[in-house]
Design a protein around this motif. Structure first.
Motif, PDB file in Angstrom:
ATOM      1  N   UNK A  16       0.840  -1.215   0.000  1.00 55.65           N
ATOM      2  CA  UNK A  16       0.000   0.000   0.000  1.00 55.65           C
ATOM      3  C   UNK A  16       0.869   1.257   0.000  1.00 55.65           C
ATOM      4  N   UNK A  17       1.905   1.249   0.834  1.00 56.04           N
ATOM      5  CA  UNK A  17       2.805   2.404   0.897  1.00 56.04           C
ATOM      6  C   UNK A  17       3.509   2.611  -0.451  1.00 56.04           C
ATOM      7  N   UNK A  18       3.951   1.488  -1.049  1.00 57.01           N
ATOM      8  CA  UNK A  18       4.600   1.594  -2.357  1.00 57.01           C
ATOM      9  C   UNK A  18       3.632   2.159  -3.405  1.00 57.01           C
ATOM     10  N   UNK A  21       3.240   5.830  -2.709  1.00 56.16           N
ATOM     11  CA  UNK A  21       4.433   6.556  -3.155  1.00 56.16           C
ATOM     12  C   UNK A  21       4.466   6.678  -4.677  1.00 56.16           C
ATOM     13  N   UNK A  22       4.048   5.606  -5.358  1.00 58.22           N
ATOM     14  CA  UNK A  22       3.985   5.665  -6.820  1.00 58.22           C
ATOM     15  C   UNK A  22       2.968   6.708  -7.274  1.00 58.22           C
ATOM     16  N   UNK A  23       1.821   6.746  -6.570  1.00 58.21           N
ATOM     17  CA  UNK A  23       0.816   7.754  -6.913  1.00 58.21           C
ATOM     18  C   UNK A  23       1.342   9.163  -6.666  1.00 58.21           C
ATOM     19  N   UNK A  26       3.691  10.000  -9.396  1.00 57.01           N
ATOM     20  CA  UNK A  26       2.950  10.353 -10.605  1.00 57.01           C
ATOM     21  C   UNK A  26       2.410  11.770 -10.518  1.00 57.01           C
ATOM     22  N   UNK A  27       1.916  12.124  -9.348  1.00 59.76           N
ATOM     23  CA  UNK A  27       1.397  13.482  -9.159  1.00 59.76           C
ATOM     24  C   UNK A  27       2.520  14.510  -9.303  1.00 59.76           C
ATOM     25  N   UNK A  28       3.678  14.209  -8.740  1.00 60.50           N
ATOM     26  CA  UNK A  28       4.817  15.122  -8.889  1.00 60.50           C
ATOM     27  C   UNK A  28       5.225  15.258 -10.355  1.00 60.50           C
ATOM     28  N   UNK A  29       5.194  14.150 -11.080  1.00 58.10           N
ATOM     29  CA  UNK A  29       5.512  14.204 -12.509  1.00 58.10           C
ATOM     30  C   UNK A  29       4.496  15.055 -13.251  1.00 58.10           C
TER      31      UNK A  29
END
Length: 119
Positions: A16-18, A21-23, A26-29
């Motif tokens: 869930x944490x991973x 973090x991926x989400x 993606x938001x930062x990108x």
């Protein structure tokens, strides 16, 4: 079993944490892409403003140049017309004719009138 269940929970939490973090990545990108788009748009606006400034400067230079040329031409024409009217009518013409008659008899007067382009 208890340890296995705890390990499963930790594994699920890690997953869930991973995912989170991926989400977030993606938001930062997406935010980075948005900033790049804003930068490109700002650069386009600045280029457009420079083009407008150049066009305005060119037009103003042309208008000022035309006004200067027009005034100079009109003033020159007005001076020539005024001189022609003064010479055509009035005592100046008569005085000039008298001096030309005098120049026929007097070489000094003839020289002076020729020096001033009146003969």
């Amino acid at each position: 079993k208890r340890f296995e269940q705890v390990d499963k929970r930790f594994a699920e939490l890690r997953e869930d944490m991973n995912k989170r973090f991926e989400q977030v990545d993606k938001r930062f990108e997406q935010v980075d892409k948005r900033f790049e788009q804003v930068d490109k748009r700002f650069e386009q606006l600045m280029n457009f403003l420079w083009i407008l400034t150049a066009i305005f400067t060119t037009i103003m230079g042309a208008v000022i140049g035309f006004a200067y040329w027009d005034r100079r031409t009109i003033i020159r024409k007005a001076v020539d017309e005024s001189a022609a009217r003064i010479e055509a009518k009035g005592p100046v013409r008569e005085i000039l004719n008298a001096l030309r008659d005098l120049a026929r008899m007097n070489p000094d007067v003839m020289k002076v009138l020729r020096d001033h382009h009146l003969l």
